[in-house]
Design a protein around this motif. Structure first.
Motif, PDB file in Angstrom:
ATOM      1  N   LEU A 154       0.823  -1.217   0.000  1.00 12.78           N
ATOM      2  CA  LEU A 154       0.000   0.000   0.000  1.00 12.78           C
ATOM      3  C   LEU A 154       0.852   1.258   0.000  1.00 12.78           C
ATOM      4  N   HIS A 155       2.037   1.183   0.598  1.00 12.24           N
ATOM      5  CA  HIS A 155       2.906   2.353   0.595  1.00 12.24           C
ATOM      6  C   HIS A 155       3.418   2.661  -0.813  1.00 12.24           C
ATOM      7  N   TRP A 156       3.751   1.635  -1.582  1.00 12.00           N
ATOM      8  CA  TRP A 156       4.411   1.855  -2.869  1.00 12.00           C
ATOM      9  C   TRP A 156       3.488   1.807  -4.080  1.00 12.00           C
ATOM     10  N   LEU A 157       2.443   1.027  -4.053  1.00  8.40           N
ATOM     11  CA  LEU A 157       1.631   0.826  -5.245  1.00  8.40           C
ATOM     12  C   LEU A 157       0.829   2.073  -5.605  1.00  8.40           C
ATOM     13  N   VAL A 158       0.963   2.504  -6.848  1.00  5.69           N
ATOM     14  CA  VAL A 158       0.114   3.598  -7.332  1.00  5.69           C
ATOM     15  C   VAL A 158      -1.344   3.153  -7.329  1.00  5.69           C
ATOM     16  N   ASP A 159      -1.570   1.882  -7.612  1.00  3.59           N
ATOM     17  CA  ASP A 159      -2.931   1.353  -7.629  1.00  3.59           C
ATOM     18  C   ASP A 159      -3.330   0.784  -6.273  1.00  3.59           C
ATOM     19  N   GLY A 160      -2.654   1.203  -5.200  1.00  2.00           N
ATOM     20  CA  GLY A 160      -2.892   0.652  -3.871  1.00  2.00           C
ATOM     21  C   GLY A 160      -4.341   0.787  -3.453  1.00  2.00           C
ATOM     22  N   ASP A 161      -5.086  -0.258  -3.637  1.00  6.09           N
ATOM     23  CA  ASP A 161      -6.523  -0.273  -3.436  1.00  6.09           C
ATOM     24  C   ASP A 161      -6.832  -1.168  -2.244  1.00  6.09           C
ATOM     25  N   LEU A 162      -7.589  -0.677  -1.282  1.00  4.74           N
ATOM     26  CA  LEU A 162      -7.786  -1.405  -0.036  1.00  4.74           C
ATOM     27  C   LEU A 162      -8.397  -2.785  -0.277  1.00  4.74           C
ATOM     28  N   ALA A 163      -9.468  -2.854  -1.053  1.00 10.97           N
ATOM     29  CA  ALA A 163     -10.139  -4.136  -1.258  1.00 10.97           C
ATOM     30  C   ALA A 163      -9.235  -5.112  -1.995  1.00 10.97           C
ATOM     31  N   ASN A 164      -8.704  -4.696  -3.131  1.00 10.62           N
ATOM     32  CA  ASN A 164      -7.861  -5.604  -3.909  1.00 10.62           C
ATOM     33  C   ASN A 164      -6.598  -5.985  -3.158  1.00 10.62           C
ATOM     34  N   ASN A 165      -5.942  -5.013  -2.568  1.00  5.63           N
ATOM     35  CA  ASN A 165      -4.664  -5.277  -1.920  1.00  5.63           C
ATOM     36  C   ASN A 165      -4.834  -6.198  -0.707  1.00  5.63           C
ATOM     37  N   GLN A 166      -5.705  -5.823   0.211  1.00  5.81           N
ATOM     38  CA  GLN A 166      -5.826  -6.600   1.437  1.00  5.81           C
ATOM     39  C   GLN A 166      -6.364  -8.008   1.171  1.00  5.81           C
ATOM     40  N   LEU A 167      -7.343  -8.105   0.287  1.00  4.02           N
ATOM     41  CA  LEU A 167      -7.954  -9.416   0.078  1.00  4.02           C
ATOM     42  C   LEU A 167      -7.107 -10.312  -0.813  1.00  4.02           C
ATOM     43  N   ASN A 168      -6.309  -9.741  -1.699  1.00 10.07           N
ATOM     44  CA  ASN A 168      -5.341 -10.561  -2.421  1.00 10.07           C
ATOM     45  C   ASN A 168      -4.241 -11.056  -1.486  1.00 10.07           C
ATOM     46  N   TRP A 169      -3.821 -10.210  -0.553  1.00 12.81           N
ATOM     47  CA  TRP A 169      -2.835 -10.655   0.425  1.00 12.81           C
ATOM     48  C   TRP A 169      -3.418 -11.776   1.296  1.00 12.81           C
ATOM     49  N   GLN A 170      -4.662 -11.627   1.695  1.00  7.28           N
ATOM     50  CA  GLN A 170      -5.272 -12.695   2.485  1.00  7.28           C
ATOM     51  C   GLN A 170      -5.417 -13.973   1.651  1.00  7.28           C
ATOM     52  N   TRP A 171      -5.695 -13.821   0.374  1.00  2.70           N
ATOM     53  CA  TRP A 171      -5.769 -14.991  -0.511  1.00  2.70           C
ATOM     54  C   TRP A 171      -4.456 -15.761  -0.477  1.00  2.70           C
ATOM     55  N   MET A 172      -3.349 -15.055  -0.637  1.00  3.47           N
ATOM     56  CA  MET A 172      -2.060 -15.733  -0.680  1.00  3.47           C
ATOM     57  C   MET A 172      -1.623 -16.211   0.701  1.00  3.47           C
ATOM     58  N   ALA A 173      -2.033 -15.531   1.747  1.00  2.00           N
ATOM     59  CA  ALA A 173      -1.681 -15.958   3.100  1.00  2.00           C
ATOM     60  C   ALA A 173      -2.500 -17.159   3.545  1.00  2.00           C
ATOM     61  N   GLY A 174      -3.566 -17.472   2.796  1.00  2.00           N
ATOM     62  CA  GLY A 174      -4.419 -18.580   3.174  1.00  2.00           C
ATOM     63  C   GLY A 174      -5.424 -18.240   4.248  1.00  2.00           C
TER      64      GLY A 174
END
Length: 457
Positions: A357-377
């Motif tokens: 979220l600090h670096w991404l120009v497209d840092g989007d709360l829904a996409n970023n957090q839920l994609n991270w949760q996807w990969m974290a399992g």
């Protein structure tokens, strides 16, 4: 004279903008953008996004001026500033796009209450920043879908609203003051190379991608070296392009590439309907696995190596260096970087999500957090214990090592067959390249993760 306000948030465009079209039913319209310190306090206004936002606001103002109008910019609490403009312009109605985070919902509630006290009506328009609004499709037993495929089957059947054209004229009342519109350009602490923001840049990118990328999207979007994705994510985040327009255009084009592209837009909506139903998923496990994650206190050296792109795994390091340099990385690279941090290093997903979220120009709360949760399992993945092997993945998606050599110059002279296995080189050979040793062996990380989760996958 009837005056209305159109409040721009994450919809910084003039084409296909239902709130603006509705506001133009009045005699005059105040196009308003509020620079809210609450956005900064919540960590959403990182340097790269501030720079992109400046471009977007300058371009929006230029587009309004070509239509006889101008953008009114204010700084301060959003509710307070909107109410001030309502009073100054004697406006009877405020139009805005719906937001789908907990933050947006609370802001809308406060604004509606404050405007009602002034005798001003708030009209919130759906399907502006998404194609299918949250809650439109739901399973029989829940308020949202937790699995993408059944969601997509219903999503694809929903009629997409018609497009609205950009207005020819936007009359703005006299007497409403504005701060200076931010000048386009970089921001302190931003990445060296950033894409241009604004609707003009977005439309140029769409045109170029439709000509030479869309038809092959289904076969090239994971090719790391090809750089064959649309790179429209930042424009979608800031709303300089309409996702509804993209779906209409892609479906008219047809073909497997266009179909795969539309599917990615459905993923955006999927994540928003999850977050709208479970706002706490922005910071808490959607489905907890009882993880005892390593943190900054227990894994500082590994976290630093990951952030700085010196893990000793070339494809991970290439991805993390591209992120810092461009404020962006391909979707496949994001998955690999996230899997490596959470499952190989067993570090809390929230640390990785905050870094992105600090670096991404497209840092989007829904996409970023839920994609991270996807990969974290801990999210909506139906195989929560899957681990992406960075060496095998690199061989598949960067077979010649071109992506790695582009972003890890220490390895620019290493032949294709060795570039992804440089960690296997003797220490003296690796030292001569100036490239670090792996932070740990993959087998060691996999064993730790499986023991932590109590099972494999």
């Amino acid at each position: 004279m009837r005056v209305s306000i159109v409040l721009f948030t994450a919809d910084l465009r003039l084409s296909d903008h239902p709130p603006l079209r509705a506001a133009l039913a009045a005699d005059a319209v105040v196009p308003l953008f509020v620079r809210d310190p609450a956005i900064e306090a919540a960590g959403f206004a990182a340097p790269n996004r501030r720079a992109f936002l400046a471009d977007c606001l300058a371009d929006l103002d230029a587009g309004l001026r070509r239509r006889g109008g101008r953008l009114v910019v204010r700084s301060g609490g959003l509710v307070e500033q909107v109410c001030r403009v309502v009073t100054e312009a004697d406006a009877g109605e405020v139009h805005m796009a719906a937001g789908h985070s907990g933050f947006a919902a609370r802001r809308e509630e406060r604004l509606r209450s404050a405007l009602a006290a002034l005798g001003c009506r708030l009209s919130v328009h759906e399907a502006v920043t998404v194609v299918v609004p949250p809650g439109t499709v739901t399973p029989a037993s829940s308020d949202h879908f937790a699995v993408f495929t059944p969601y997509y089957r219903q999503w694809a059947q929903i009629p997409v609203r018609p497009l609205t054209s950009a207005p020819r004229r936007v009359p703005v009342p006299e007497g409403v003051t504005s701060e200076r519109v931010p000048a386009p350009g970089g921001s302190t602490g931003s990445s060296p190379v950033l894409p241009p923001g604004g609707e003009s840049a977005a439309r140029s990118r769409v045109t170029a991608y439709w000509r030479r990328g869309l038809d092959d999207y289904h076969t090239t979007h994971d090719d790391l070296a090809a750089d064959a994705t649309s790179r429209l994510s930042a424009h979608l985040h800031f709303g300089t392009v309409s996702p509804v327009e993209l779906v209409h255009r892609a479906r008219r084009r047809g073909g497997p590439g266009a179909e795969a592209f539309v599917r990615q837009l459905a993923w955006r909506d999927f994540h928003r309907q999850v977050l709208a139903a479970r706002p706490e998923a922005a910071h808490a496990d959607y489905r907890t696995k009882g993880d005892r994650w390593r943190t900054e206190r227990t894994a500082a050296a590994d976290i630093d190596a990951w952030c700085e792109g010196r893990t000793g795994y070339p494809v991970i390091d290439a991805a993390m260096r591209q992120l810092r340099h461009e404020g962006w990385m391909p979707g496949r690279a994001r998955l690999l970087a996230a899997s490596f941090l959470t499952k190989t290093l067993y570090v809390d997903w929230r640390i990785g999500a905050a870094h992105f979220l600090h670096w991404l120009v497209d840092g989007d709360l829904a996409n970023n957090q839920l994609n991270w949760q996807w990969m974290a399992g801990t999210g909506t993945d139906t195989r929560p214990n899957r681990v992406l092997n960075p060496v095998l993945q690199a061989r598949r998606y960067d077979p010649d090592g071109a992506y790695v050599r582009r972003w890890v110059p220490e390895l620019s002279g290493v032949e294709a067959g060795l570039v992804h296995q440089v960690g296997k080189l003797p220490g003296t050979a690796r030292a001569a390249l100036g490239y670090p040793a792996p932070v740990l062996e993959l087998a060691e990380g996999l064993d730790r993760f499986r023991r932590a989760r109590g099972k494999g996958d």
